[in-house]
Every structure is written in C-alpha cells, then in structure tokens.
Design a protein around this motif. Structure first.
Motif, mmCIF file in Angstrom:
data_model
loop_
_atom_site.group_PDB
_atom_site.id
_atom_site.type_symbol
_atom_site.label_atom_id
_atom_site.label_comp_id
_atom_site.label_asym_id
_atom_site.label_seq_id
_atom_site.Cartn_x
_atom_site.Cartn_y
_atom_site.Cartn_z
ATOM 1 N N ASN A 1 0.822 -1.219 0.000
ATOM 2 C CA ASN A 1 0.000 0.000 0.000
ATOM 3 C C ASN A 1 0.852 1.263 0.000
ATOM 4 N N ASN A 2 2.186 1.079 0.088
ATOM 5 C CA ASN A 2 3.081 2.232 0.162
ATOM 6 C C ASN A 2 3.707 2.506 -1.200
ATOM 7 N N GLU A 3 3.062 3.339 -1.984
ATOM 8 C CA GLU A 3 3.509 3.660 -3.338
ATOM 9 C C GLU A 3 4.943 4.186 -3.336
ATOM 10 N N GLY A 4 5.750 3.632 -4.228
ATOM 11 C CA GLY A 4 7.120 4.101 -4.382
ATOM 12 C C GLY A 4 8.129 3.485 -3.441
ATOM 13 N N THR A 5 7.678 2.623 -2.527
ATOM 14 C CA THR A 5 8.599 1.990 -1.579
ATOM 15 C C THR A 5 9.481 0.969 -2.285
ATOM 16 N N HIS A 6 10.763 0.990 -1.928
ATOM 17 C CA HIS A 6 11.688 -0.004 -2.470
ATOM 18 C C HIS A 6 11.732 -1.194 -1.524
ATOM 19 N N LEU A 7 11.575 -2.407 -2.083
ATOM 20 C CA LEU A 7 11.567 -3.624 -1.279
ATOM 21 C C LEU A 7 12.443 -4.691 -1.926
ATOM 22 N N ALA A 8 12.983 -5.545 -1.087
ATOM 23 C CA ALA A 8 13.712 -6.727 -1.559
ATOM 24 C C ALA A 8 13.085 -7.933 -0.878
ATOM 25 N N ALA A 9 12.124 -8.552 -1.552
ATOM 26 C CA ALA A 9 11.426 -9.718 -1.012
ATOM 27 C C ALA A 9 12.281 -10.956 -1.265
ATOM 28 N N THR A 10 12.532 -11.720 -0.207
ATOM 29 C CA THR A 10 13.472 -12.840 -0.315
ATOM 30 C C THR A 10 12.864 -14.132 0.196
ATOM 31 N N LEU A 11 13.068 -15.196 -0.574
ATOM 32 C CA LEU A 11 12.705 -16.540 -0.143
ATOM 33 C C LEU A 11 14.002 -17.335 -0.035
ATOM 34 N N ALA A 12 14.379 -17.666 1.186
ATOM 35 C CA ALA A 12 15.608 -18.422 1.428
ATOM 36 C C ALA A 12 15.244 -19.882 1.665
ATOM 37 N N ALA A 13 15.696 -20.760 0.770
ATOM 38 C CA ALA A 13 15.416 -22.188 0.868
ATOM 39 C C ALA A 13 16.717 -22.961 0.835
ATOM 40 N N GLU A 14 16.653 -24.228 1.179
ATOM 41 C CA GLU A 14 17.868 -25.029 1.169
ATOM 42 C C GLU A 14 18.421 -25.181 -0.253
ATOM 43 N N ALA A 15 17.523 -25.209 -1.242
ATOM 44 C CA ALA A 15 17.958 -25.373 -2.632
ATOM 45 C C ALA A 15 18.556 -24.096 -3.217
ATOM 46 N N GLY A 16 18.294 -22.962 -2.593
ATOM 47 C CA GLY A 16 18.820 -21.702 -3.095
ATOM 48 C C GLY A 16 17.993 -20.535 -2.603
ATOM 49 N N THR A 17 18.371 -19.336 -3.028
ATOM 50 C CA THR A 17 17.711 -18.115 -2.561
ATOM 51 C C THR A 17 17.151 -17.336 -3.738
ATOM 52 N N PHE A 18 15.866 -16.950 -3.607
ATOM 53 C CA PHE A 18 15.193 -16.143 -4.621
ATOM 54 C C PHE A 18 14.920 -14.756 -4.050
ATOM 55 N N THR A 19 15.209 -13.722 -4.833
ATOM 56 C CA THR A 19 14.947 -12.351 -4.410
ATOM 57 C C THR A 19 14.225 -11.595 -5.511
ATOM 58 N N CYS A 20 13.198 -10.864 -5.119
ATOM 59 C CA CYS A 20 12.503 -9.939 -6.020
ATOM 60 C C CYS A 20 12.759 -8.535 -5.491
ATOM 61 N N ASP A 21 13.581 -7.781 -6.207
ATOM 62 C CA ASP A 21 14.045 -6.466 -5.759
ATOM 63 C C ASP A 21 13.455 -5.399 -6.674
ATOM 64 N N GLY A 22 12.625 -4.523 -6.101
ATOM 65 C CA GLY A 22 12.005 -3.512 -6.957
ATOM 66 C C GLY A 22 11.258 -2.453 -6.183
ATOM 67 N N THR A 23 10.282 -1.850 -6.862
ATOM 68 C CA THR A 23 9.538 -0.718 -6.318
ATOM 69 C C THR A 23 8.043 -0.999 -6.376
ATOM 70 N N VAL A 24 7.329 -0.531 -5.357
ATOM 71 C CA VAL A 24 5.887 -0.718 -5.288
ATOM 72 C C VAL A 24 5.188 0.321 -6.158
ATOM 73 N N HIS A 25 4.288 -0.159 -7.018
ATOM 74 C CA HIS A 25 3.465 0.722 -7.845
ATOM 75 C C HIS A 25 2.114 0.053 -8.050
ATOM 76 N N ASP A 26 1.056 0.802 -7.777
ATOM 77 C CA ASP A 26 -0.308 0.277 -7.906
ATOM 78 C C ASP A 26 -0.476 -1.038 -7.149
ATOM 79 N N ARG A 27 0.045 -1.063 -5.923
ATOM 80 C CA ARG A 27 -0.098 -2.190 -5.003
ATOM 81 C C ARG A 27 0.577 -3.454 -5.511
ATOM 82 N N GLU A 28 1.621 -3.298 -6.319
ATOM 83 C CA GLU A 28 2.430 -4.426 -6.772
ATOM 84 C C GLU A 28 3.906 -4.077 -6.653
ATOM 85 N N LEU A 29 4.700 -5.061 -6.267
ATOM 86 C CA LEU A 29 6.151 -4.913 -6.269
ATOM 87 C C LEU A 29 6.665 -5.442 -7.602
#
Length: 261
Positions: free
Chosen positions: A79-107
């Motif tokens: 809900n925070n327009e323009g916020t920079h986020l780094a969403a991370t899923l850390a698993a034993e098989a590896g690490t996934f990161t989605c790094d970006g900016t919030v716009h229209d309620r989507e990162l």
C-alpha cells in the motif's frame, strides 16, 4: 482431488525442469511482480524472462503457501507507493529475491535465483543427480529439502527421481501417508502411485468405510473411486435402490453415464 491451482503448479514446475542437466548451476535473472491474491492474506508472484515481450504473457505464476515464506515484504508494504523492497525466499535449494519498487499495489522489479551447491551435494549423496538451476528454483518454491528426500529414501519408497520429488512435496506425500496404506494390507506403492493417490485425496478413513460396505478395492480402484466420487453415501444410495452386487467398475459406469440421476 487435484484442485486447479495445484494442477497448474505441477504443470508449470514440470515445464521448468526440461532444461538439460548439462547446464551449469548459474544464477537465474528474470523479472518479477508480487501482488495481492484474491485469497485473503496471500501474495501472488509472477516470474518472467527478462527478454519476454511486454505485450506477451509468459513465465511462471505462484499463489500458494510458498509465498508465506518470503521475508522483506508484507501485505501492508504494497500500500506504500514508491517503496523499495527486496522480497526474499531463502530455501535449502537456493535463494530467490525480487528487488524492486511498489506501484499500484504491486512490487515490480528484478528477480534473482542463486542455487546452493551444498544442497546439490547433499542430494547427490542420496543418489539424486542431474540438477539444473531451473529445477533447483522449483525445489526452492515448493520447499524440497534434503531431510525430506532422505525421509522418503529411508522409508524405501521406490522410483523416486529428481522430477517426481517436486510433485511428492507439492502433495505432501510422506512416510506416514505411505504407512497408512500399507497398514491396511496394500503393497507399498511407488513414488508415482503415491502421488496419484494423495493428489486425489485417498485416505485411510474412506478406505475403511468402503471396505465396511463389502468392497476390497485395489489402489487403482481407490483412485477411480475418488475421481468419480464413489463415496460411501453414494454406494449406500445405490444399495437402497436395490443394487446389491455392484462392482466398483459398475459404480464408475453409473457415474460416467449419469445413471443415478
């Protein structure tokens, strides 16, 4: 039974595992979008190749329990327009990161999956080889761990491979489920048969109810029973109509041809 979201996830992950095992375990770079699911309190994730045309819909979609494993993001953050986020899923098989900016309620931003070579080595000691990065990314999202793989091996479940490990995990097939079947006198099912049984919701309680009505179904018949909704109540209704010696095959035909209506 196999619900649509689960079926779509299985198909998507299976398609993602077709790359050659000769590929190096290099990181995967992609584009990502994290939004809010129609289901309350859940995220959705869409991953697409960096070269996917803007007017095309391509990539992979996730909307399941794996999203609850992300750190660095909350539903309120979207809900925070323009916020920079780094969403991370850390698993034993590896690490996934989605790094970006919030716009229209989507990162929206850049995705990076980095495989873990130590995990590959642990699975190798269990006899699982031939991994590529795409398969490891699938393992990360469905949370295939070395402990989980080891538990299946120690239960002597046959014909497990690096592909059906994904489906085994999606449907939460574990040694306890296998033992619930063998405890009723069935021969031990192999990995693919366990997936078929669990995905259709075959369970010990229903088997006992079917047996109490005079049937001794095979494992394949148990799958048919679930697919065609041959419930104990349905069997009793047919018996109340005077059909006393219906085989499971005949009950399936009644369902297929809608003869009970």
């Amino acid at each position: 039974m196999l619900v649509p979201n689960q079926f779509a996830l299985v198909v998507t992950l299976a398609a993602a595992t077709l790359a050659s095992s000769a590929q190096s375990l290099a990181p995967i770079h992609a584009r990502c979008v994290i939004g809010i699911s129609d289901t309350v309190h859940e995220f959705t994730l869409h991953i697409s190749d960096t070269d996917c045309p803007s007017d095309h819909h391509c990539g992979m979609n996730f909307s399941n329990e794996s999203m609850s494993r992300f750190t660095g993001i909350t539903l309120a953050d979207l809900n925070n327009e323009g916020t920079h986020l780094a969403a991370t899923l850390a698993a034993e098989a590896g690490t996934f990161t989605c790094d970006g900016t919030v716009h229209d309620r989507e990162l929206s931003g850049d995705a990076l999956f980095t495989p873990d070579s130590a995990f590959v080595n642990r699975l190798g000691k269990l006899g699982f080889t031939g991994f590529d990065t795409q398969k490891l990314e699938a393992y990360a999202f469905v949370n295939v761990t070395s402990d989980y793989a080891r538990s299946l091996e120690e239960a002597h479940i046959q014909r497990i491979n690096i592909d059906n490990l994904i489906a085994l995990r999606i449907f939460n097939v574990d040694p306890a489920y296998m033992q619930s079947l063998t405890a009723m006198g069935f021969e031990q099912p192999d990995a693919d048969k366990l997936i078929a049984l669990k995905s259709q919701g075959v369970n010990a309680d229903e088997v006992k109810q079917i047996r109490a009505l005079g049937y001794q179904p095979t494992l394949d018949e148990l799958i048919q029973i679930r697919i065609f909704q041959i419930t104990p109540d349905f069997v009793r209704r047919m018996q109340d109509r005077g059909f006393k010696n219906l085989t499971i095959a005949k009950l399936v035909q009644i369902r297929i041809f809608k003869l009970a209506e």
